[in-house]
Design an enzyme around this catalytic site. Structure first.
Site, PDB file in Angstrom:
ATOM      1  N   ASP A 136       0.843  -1.213   0.000  1.00 18.43           N
ATOM      2  CA  ASP A 136       0.000   0.000   0.000  1.00 18.43           C
ATOM      3  C   ASP A 136       0.871   1.253   0.000  1.00 18.43           C
ATOM      4  O   ASP A 136       0.590   2.224  -0.716  1.00 18.43           O
ATOM      5  CB  ASP A 136      -0.892  -0.020   1.252  1.00 18.43           C
ATOM      6  N   LYS A 150       1.991 -15.299  -3.080  1.00 15.76           N
ATOM      7  CA  LYS A 150       2.411 -16.510  -3.809  1.00 15.76           C
ATOM      8  C   LYS A 150       3.357 -17.381  -2.982  1.00 15.76           C
ATOM      9  O   LYS A 150       3.295 -18.591  -3.012  1.00 15.76           O
ATOM     10  CB  LYS A 150       3.130 -16.110  -5.116  1.00 15.76           C
TER      11      LYS A 150
HETATM   12  C1  LIG Z   1      -2.128  11.650   1.341  1.00 13.33           C
HETATM   13  C2  LIG Z   1      -0.773  12.324   1.365  1.00 13.33           C
HETATM   14  C3  LIG Z   1       0.326  11.259   1.748  1.00 13.33           C
HETATM   15  C4  LIG Z   1       1.812  11.747   1.835  1.00 13.33           C
HETATM   16  C5  LIG Z   1       2.896  10.651   1.961  1.00 13.33           C
HETATM   17  C6  LIG Z   1       2.374   9.318   2.439  1.00 13.33           C
HETATM   18  C7  LIG Z   1       3.280   8.112   2.250  1.00 13.33           C
HETATM   19  C8  LIG Z   1       3.014   7.145   1.137  1.00 13.33           C
HETATM   20  C9  LIG Z   1       1.599   7.051   0.638  1.00 13.33           C
HETATM   21  C10 LIG Z   1       0.739   6.115   1.496  1.00 13.33           C
HETATM   22  C11 LIG Z   1      -0.667   6.088   0.904  1.00 13.33           C
HETATM   23  C12 LIG Z   1      -1.579   5.186   1.700  1.00 13.33           C
HETATM   24  C13 LIG Z   1      -2.991   5.327   1.169  1.00 13.33           C
HETATM   25  C14 LIG Z   1      -3.958   4.752   2.138  1.00 13.33           C
HETATM   26  O1  LIG Z   1      -3.704   3.793   2.821  1.00 13.33           O
HETATM   27  S1  LIG Z   1      -5.459   5.544   2.229  1.00 13.33           S
HETATM   28  C15 LIG Z   1      -6.276   4.651   3.508  1.00 13.33           C
HETATM   29  C16 LIG Z   1      -7.224   3.594   2.999  1.00 13.33           C
HETATM   30  N1  LIG Z   1      -8.206   4.163   2.108  1.00 13.33           N
HETATM   31  C17 LIG Z   1      -9.253   4.869   2.586  1.00 13.33           C
HETATM   32  O2  LIG Z   1      -9.444   5.045   3.781  1.00 13.33           O
HETATM   33  C18 LIG Z   1     -10.176   5.461   1.544  1.00 13.33           C
HETATM   34  C19 LIG Z   1     -11.639   5.320   1.957  1.00 13.33           C
HETATM   35  N2  LIG Z   1     -12.463   5.617   0.787  1.00 13.33           N
HETATM   36  C20 LIG Z   1     -12.730   6.894   0.441  1.00 13.33           C
HETATM   37  O3  LIG Z   1     -12.386   7.844   1.117  1.00 13.33           O
HETATM   38  C21 LIG Z   1     -13.490   7.086  -0.850  1.00 13.33           C
HETATM   39  O4  LIG Z   1     -14.184   5.911  -1.194  1.00 13.33           O
HETATM   40  C22 LIG Z   1     -12.545   7.459  -2.017  1.00 13.33           C
HETATM   41  C23 LIG Z   1     -11.788   8.741  -1.688  1.00 13.33           C
HETATM   42  C24 LIG Z   1     -11.560   6.317  -2.290  1.00 13.33           C
HETATM   43  C25 LIG Z   1     -13.389   7.688  -3.255  1.00 13.33           C
HETATM   44  O5  LIG Z   1     -14.426   8.559  -2.902  1.00 13.33           O
HETATM   45  P1  LIG Z   1     -14.862   9.783  -3.849  1.00 13.33           P
HETATM   46  O6  LIG Z   1     -16.186  10.235  -3.328  1.00 13.33           O
HETATM   47  O7  LIG Z   1     -13.777  10.758  -3.991  1.00 13.33           O
HETATM   48  O8  LIG Z   1     -15.016   9.115  -5.285  1.00 13.33           O
HETATM   49  P2  LIG Z   1     -16.198   8.168  -5.826  1.00 13.33           P
HETATM   50  O9  LIG Z   1     -16.770   7.304  -4.748  1.00 13.33           O
HETATM   51  O10 LIG Z   1     -17.119   9.003  -6.608  1.00 13.33           O
HETATM   52  O11 LIG Z   1     -15.359   7.198  -6.780  1.00 13.33           O
HETATM   53  C26 LIG Z   1     -14.655   7.785  -7.884  1.00 13.33           C
HETATM   54  C27 LIG Z   1     -14.577   6.693  -8.913  1.00 13.33           C
HETATM   55  O12 LIG Z   1     -13.836   5.580  -8.358  1.00 13.33           O
HETATM   56  C28 LIG Z   1     -14.675   4.413  -8.396  1.00 13.33           C
HETATM   57  N3  LIG Z   1     -14.411   3.660  -7.169  1.00 13.33           N
HETATM   58  C29 LIG Z   1     -14.328   4.156  -5.907  1.00 13.33           C
HETATM   59  N4  LIG Z   1     -14.060   3.176  -5.036  1.00 13.33           N
HETATM   60  C30 LIG Z   1     -13.966   2.024  -5.788  1.00 13.33           C
HETATM   61  C31 LIG Z   1     -13.682   0.665  -5.469  1.00 13.33           C
HETATM   62  N5  LIG Z   1     -13.448   0.286  -4.196  1.00 13.33           N
HETATM   63  N6  LIG Z   1     -13.641  -0.241  -6.470  1.00 13.33           N
HETATM   64  C32 LIG Z   1     -13.878   0.150  -7.760  1.00 13.33           C
HETATM   65  N7  LIG Z   1     -14.150   1.419  -8.126  1.00 13.33           N
HETATM   66  C33 LIG Z   1     -14.189   2.343  -7.151  1.00 13.33           C
HETATM   67  C34 LIG Z   1     -16.105   4.927  -8.418  1.00 13.33           C
HETATM   68  O13 LIG Z   1     -16.938   3.937  -8.976  1.00 13.33           O
HETATM   69  C35 LIG Z   1     -15.945   6.138  -9.311  1.00 13.33           C
HETATM   70  O14 LIG Z   1     -15.801   5.672 -10.637  1.00 13.33           O
HETATM   71  P3  LIG Z   1     -16.600   6.438 -11.834  1.00 13.33           P
HETATM   72  O15 LIG Z   1     -18.050   6.311 -11.499  1.00 13.33           O
HETATM   73  O16 LIG Z   1     -16.131   7.851 -11.794  1.00 13.33           O
HETATM   74  O17 LIG Z   1     -16.194   5.676 -13.078  1.00 13.33           O
END
Ligand SMILES: CCCCCCCCCCCCCC(=O)SCCNC(=O)CCNC(=O)[C@H](O)C(C)(C)COP(=O)(O)OP(=O)(O)OC[C@H]1O[C@@H](n2cnc3c(N)ncnc32)[C@H](O)[C@@H]1OP(=O)(O)O
Length: 196
Positions: free
Chosen positions: A117, A141
């Site tokens: 991730d 795997k």
């Molecule tokens: C952040 C800064 C970090 C800086 C450095 C860090 C270090 C490294 C980085 C570490 C990083 C670690 C990262 C972590 O660990 S992040 C932590 C784990 N993830 C979360 O907690 C996210 C929880 N979910 C949400 O907040 C919302 O659902 C999100 C933001 C993801 C989308 O909600 P939003 O309301 O914005 O959008 P939408 O619902 O209109 O969806 C938009 C489109 O996406 C499609 N869709 C959505 N979900 C799915 C799905 N499951 N399968 C298939 N498709 C899916 C959906 O059909 C639509 O498609 P279309 O209709 O437009 O075609």
């Protein structure tokens, strides 16, 4: 302090790989990505836009640390990431310490998922800005021996609007063993949409 630099807990393989990628970075084709325990909190301004219930963020954020970076040296996640801009891919060299045990002598699946991730997340972040993981599918795997060094290769496969589709695999240093492979969907956050 950049925690992605060599420290005494790193094995020979880990140092060798790090030196190889630092050498590759000399011509600018690769870039070492620094990693901090909590410098990320400076990004809170960017993130707050998406999480208006700032109370939650304000109260807790001062203690916040990047999860993989809060183990003592050598006991948890020892890793360093390098990004190749032209190829839109990121490599993470990872040595999983003894506190990450799942089955005796092997890495916990959740620890493997964390590094997957994080590596996919960093790749998506560079390609798409403030993103969150929407979907993560992992095929385990082969079990990864505790304290061994592995290489995670991650890339962006497709971008459709706010959706970024990425994949990665985890291989042994000699590339002979495929430990895990994963596909994922990251979504670029939309400032018009509150997420909570
Ligand atoms: C952040 C800064 C970090 C800086 C450095 C860090 C270090 C490294 C980085 C570490 C990083 C670690 C990262 C972590 O660990 S992040 C932590 C784990 N993830 C979360 O907690 C996210 C929880 N979910 C949400 O907040 C919302 O659902 C999100 C933001 C993801 C989308 O909600 P939003 O309301 O914005 O959008 P939408 O619902 O209109 O969806 C938009 C489109 O996406 C499609 N869709 C959505 N979900 C799915 C799905 N499951 N399968 C298939 N498709 C899916 C959906 O059909 C639509 O498609 P279309 O209709 O437009 O075609």
């Amino acid at each position: 302090m950049d925690l992605s630099l060599p420290n005494p807990s790193w094995s020979k393989d880990m140092r060798l790989l790090f030196d190889q990628f630092m050498k590759k970075s000399e011509d600018g084709s690769w870039k070492h990505l620094p990693s901090y325990k909590n410098k990320f909190s400076r990004r809170i301004e960017d993130i707050k836009v998406f999480f208006p219930d700032a109370k939650l963020i304000k109260e807790k954020i001062s203690q916040a640390q990047l999860f993989p970076r809060n183990f003592e040296e050598g006991l948890g996640f020892e890793y360093a990431m390098f990004h190749n801009h032209a190829e839109d891919r990121t490599v993470c060299i990872f040595q999983g310490g003894p506190y990450l045990q799942g089955a005796p002598g092997f890495l916990h699946g959740g620890a493997i998922a964390t590094m997957i991730d994080s590596t996919l997340g960093m790749t998506a972040l560079i390609a798409g800005g403030i993103v969150m993981t929407a979907n993560l599918n992992i095929n385990f795997k082969r079990p990864i021996p505790l304290c061994s060094v592995v290489v995670i290769n991650s890339q962006v496969d497709k971008v459709e609007g706010r959706k970024l589709f990425l994949s990665c695999n985890i291989r042994s240093v000699d590339e002979q063993t495929l430990y895990s492979e994963a596909t994922s969907l990251f979504v670029k956050l939309d400032p018009e949409k509150s997420l909570t």
